[in-house]
Design an enzyme around this catalytic site. Structure first.
Site, PDB file in Angstrom:
ATOM      1  N   TYR A 106       4.274   9.190 -11.290  1.00 15.56           N
ATOM      2  CA  TYR A 106       3.198   8.485 -10.578  1.00 15.56           C
ATOM      3  C   TYR A 106       2.456   7.783 -11.404  1.00 15.56           C
ATOM      4  O   TYR A 106       2.181   6.318 -11.099  1.00 15.56           O
ATOM      5  CB  TYR A 106       2.072   9.489  -9.882  1.00 15.56           C
ATOM      6  N   ALA A 113       3.262   6.544 -14.101  1.00 12.10           N
ATOM      7  CA  ALA A 113       4.203   5.334 -14.829  1.00 12.10           C
ATOM      8  C   ALA A 113       4.330   4.309 -13.996  1.00 12.10           C
ATOM      9  O   ALA A 113       4.376   3.226 -14.201  1.00 12.10           O
ATOM     10  CB  ALA A 113       5.483   6.021 -15.553  1.00 12.10           C
ATOM     11  N   SER A 114       4.420   4.836 -12.398  1.00 12.82           N
ATOM     12  CA  SER A 114       5.039   3.459 -11.643  1.00 12.82           C
ATOM     13  C   SER A 114       3.504   2.921 -11.227  1.00 12.82           C
ATOM     14  O   SER A 114       3.526   1.761 -11.015  1.00 12.82           O
ATOM     15  CB  SER A 114       5.177   4.233 -10.277  1.00 12.82           C
ATOM     16  N   LYS A 115       2.305   3.657 -11.160  1.00  9.95           N
ATOM     17  CA  LYS A 115       1.033   2.743 -10.910  1.00  9.95           C
ATOM     18  C   LYS A 115       0.693   1.729 -11.991  1.00  9.95           C
ATOM     19  O   LYS A 115       0.018   0.878 -11.875  1.00  9.95           O
ATOM     20  CB  LYS A 115      -0.219   3.660 -10.521  1.00  9.95           C
ATOM     21  N   SER A 142      -3.886   2.604  -8.618  1.00 12.07           N
ATOM     22  CA  SER A 142      -4.703   3.870  -8.627  1.00 12.07           C
ATOM     23  C   SER A 142      -5.552   3.871 -10.036  1.00 12.07           C
ATOM     24  O   SER A 142      -4.966   3.252 -10.917  1.00 12.07           O
ATOM     25  CB  SER A 142      -3.503   5.041  -8.641  1.00 12.07           C
ATOM     26  N   ASN A 195       0.752  -1.156   0.102  1.00 14.11           N
ATOM     27  CA  ASN A 195       0.046   0.035  -0.018  1.00 14.11           C
ATOM     28  C   ASN A 195       0.840   1.012   0.092  1.00 14.11           C
ATOM     29  O   ASN A 195       0.402   2.212  -0.584  1.00 14.11           O
ATOM     30  CB  ASN A 195      -1.033   0.066   1.196  1.00 14.11           C
TER      31      ASN A 195
HETATM   32  P1  NAD Z   1      -0.798   8.532   2.641  1.00 13.47           P
HETATM   33  O1  NAD Z   1       0.188   9.463   2.151  1.00 13.47           O
HETATM   34  O2  NAD Z   1      -1.785   8.795   3.850  1.00 13.47           O
HETATM   35  O3  NAD Z   1      -0.157   7.029   2.918  1.00 13.47           O
HETATM   36  C1  NAD Z   1       1.241   6.703   2.134  1.00 13.47           C
HETATM   37  C2  NAD Z   1       1.902   5.739   3.200  1.00 13.47           C
HETATM   38  O4  NAD Z   1       3.029   5.510   2.668  1.00 13.47           O
HETATM   39  C3  NAD Z   1       2.151   6.803   4.585  1.00 13.47           C
HETATM   40  O5  NAD Z   1       2.042   5.759   5.826  1.00 13.47           O
HETATM   41  C4  NAD Z   1       3.530   6.674   4.353  1.00 13.47           C
HETATM   42  O6  NAD Z   1       4.327   6.789   5.324  1.00 13.47           O
HETATM   43  C5  NAD Z   1       3.988   5.412   3.617  1.00 13.47           C
HETATM   44  N1  NAD Z   1       5.143   5.448   2.808  1.00 13.47           N
HETATM   45  C6  NAD Z   1       5.528   6.139   1.880  1.00 13.47           C
HETATM   46  N2  NAD Z   1       7.090   6.130   1.439  1.00 13.47           N
HETATM   47  C7  NAD Z   1       7.386   5.123   2.357  1.00 13.47           C
HETATM   48  C8  NAD Z   1       8.751   4.370   2.651  1.00 13.47           C
HETATM   49  N3  NAD Z   1       9.815   4.769   2.026  1.00 13.47           N
HETATM   50  N4  NAD Z   1       8.626   3.321   3.399  1.00 13.47           N
HETATM   51  C9  NAD Z   1       7.546   2.859   4.055  1.00 13.47           C
HETATM   52  N5  NAD Z   1       6.317   3.522   4.101  1.00 13.47           N
HETATM   53  C10 NAD Z   1       6.252   4.685   3.210  1.00 13.47           C
HETATM   54  O7  NAD Z   1      -1.659   8.249   1.398  1.00 13.47           O
HETATM   55  P2  NAD Z   1      -2.848   7.255   1.052  1.00 13.47           P
HETATM   56  O8  NAD Z   1      -3.756   8.129   0.175  1.00 13.47           O
HETATM   57  O9  NAD Z   1      -3.399   6.393   2.083  1.00 13.47           O
HETATM   58  O10 NAD Z   1      -2.082   6.320   0.021  1.00 13.47           O
HETATM   59  C11 NAD Z   1      -1.986   4.851   0.082  1.00 13.47           C
HETATM   60  C12 NAD Z   1      -1.708   4.216  -1.178  1.00 13.47           C
HETATM   61  O11 NAD Z   1      -2.939   4.558  -1.881  1.00 13.47           O
HETATM   62  C13 NAD Z   1      -0.702   4.624  -2.132  1.00 13.47           C
HETATM   63  O12 NAD Z   1       0.100   3.652  -2.829  1.00 13.47           O
HETATM   64  C14 NAD Z   1      -1.283   5.669  -3.111  1.00 13.47           C
HETATM   65  O13 NAD Z   1      -0.634   5.943  -4.358  1.00 13.47           O
HETATM   66  C15 NAD Z   1      -2.608   5.065  -3.307  1.00 13.47           C
HETATM   67  N6  NAD Z   1      -3.926   5.908  -3.747  1.00 13.47           N
HETATM   68  C16 NAD Z   1      -4.262   6.918  -3.264  1.00 13.47           C
HETATM   69  C17 NAD Z   1      -4.901   7.655  -3.737  1.00 13.47           C
HETATM   70  C18 NAD Z   1      -5.701   9.024  -2.750  1.00 13.47           C
HETATM   71  O14 NAD Z   1      -6.546   9.680  -3.664  1.00 13.47           O
HETATM   72  N7  NAD Z   1      -5.285   9.152  -1.864  1.00 13.47           N
HETATM   73  C19 NAD Z   1      -5.781   7.394  -4.739  1.00 13.47           C
HETATM   74  C20 NAD Z   1      -5.183   6.338  -5.344  1.00 13.47           C
HETATM   75  C21 NAD Z   1      -4.084   5.472  -5.190  1.00 13.47           C
END
Ligand code: NAD
Length: 245
Positions: A146, A148-150, A133, A82
């Site tokens: 982003y 590209a990675s997803k 995503s 995640n």
């Molecule tokens: P968030 O920023 O609240 O959480 C991201 C988490 O990743 C945090 O806990 C952070 O500490 C952790 N993280 C980042 N780099 C790290 C590292 N090097 N080592 C360990 N942990 C690390 O954001 P979120 O929205 O909860 O995101 C969670 C996932 O959902 C992500 O992969 C994000 O791309 C994906 N996502 C989010 C959304 C959105 O709109 N919020 C939409 C689509 C996808």
């Protein structure tokens, strides 16, 4: 008791997922970088959620984390990749460092953790769920690294699903649209918008008229981990209020 390892568990979707899995009876290894925030998540169910502080950036720490989980808890049933980061920039504006960091956290780390986890998941007929995503399925504005990675993560999911289906391991991705988490605050700031302004703008683009809640994504992840989802593999499940429809 089933063992689930969830990365990025200290906030947003990871926080909600750790709590949902604990409520469903899993022992949860909640992985993150911030000890205080992890402790706050673990307080939801102290007997079920174990805070595990790690900065996931390379193959060694990922292998060590999976080894630790299996050594301490005897098995691994579910890996939820995640943790993720975003920079709202075009290719021209993306620095080498931002590109590398985005690829590392969003794509390399799921690969490293999955590689280390597969031998253990083979024994439990376990599950991998990657949090990708909707921007892993289509392009988005000012999010080149982003997307590209997803996109890579979605196809890593599908490739792994092929390779491990006969072994009883399922590999799926969830593809959320905008979810109300701290990530959206960063996105707003990257674009020079206030948080409130950004939420209003983005909400207006969603057919259901609201953004997705982290708990709704957690429920989808929990379903993909469950016994009734044994026939679901290689999918990239969208949850976006109809935004990409
Ligand atoms: P968030 O920023 O609240 O959480 C991201 C988490 O990743 C945090 O806990 C952070 O500490 C952790 N993280 C980042 N780099 C790290 C590292 N090097 N080592 C360990 N942990 C690390 O954001 P979120 O929205 O909860 O995101 C969670 C996932 O959902 C992500 O992969 C994000 O791309 C994906 N996502 C989010 C959304 C959105 O709109 N919020 C939409 C689509 C996808």
């Amino acid at each position: 008791m089933k063992i689930a390892l969830i990365t990025g568990a200290s906030s947003g979707i990871g926080d909600a997922t750790a709590k949902a899995f604990a409520d469903a009876g899993y022992k949860v290894l909640a992985v993150g970088r911030n000890a205080d925030r992890l402790d706050a998540v673990a307080a939801h169910a102290p007997d079920r959620i174990v805070p595990v502080k790690r900065d996931l950036t390379g193959p060694d720490v990922c292998k060590e984390l999976i080894d630790y989980a299996v050594r301490e808890y005897g098995q691994l049933d579910v890996l939820v990749n995640n943790a993720g980061i975003i920079s709202r920039t075009t290719v021209e504006d993306t620095t080498d460092e931002d590109w590398r960091q985005t690829m590392t956290v969003n794509l390399d780390v799921p690969f490293y953790l999955s590689r280390a986890a597969v031998p253990h998941l083979r024994k439990t007929k376990g599950r991998i769920i990657n949090v990708a995503s909707d921007w892993g399925l289509r392009g988005g504005e000012k999010a080149a690294a982003y997307c590209a990675s997803k996109g890579g993560l979605v196809l890593l999911t599908k490739a792994m699903a092929h390779d491990h289906a006969a072994e009883g391991i399922t590999v799926n991705a969830v593809c959320p649209g905008d979810v109300v988490t701290p990530m959206l605050e960063k996105e707003a700031a990257d674009q020079g918008l206030s948080h409130a302004e950004a939420l209003e703008t983005w909400k207006a683009e969603v057919p259901t008229g609201r953004l997705t809640e982290a708990s709704e994504v957690a429920a989808m992840i929990l379903y993909l981990a469950s016994d009734v989802a044994a026939q679901v593999t290689g999918t990239a499940m969208v949850i976006d209020g109809g935004g990409s429809a």
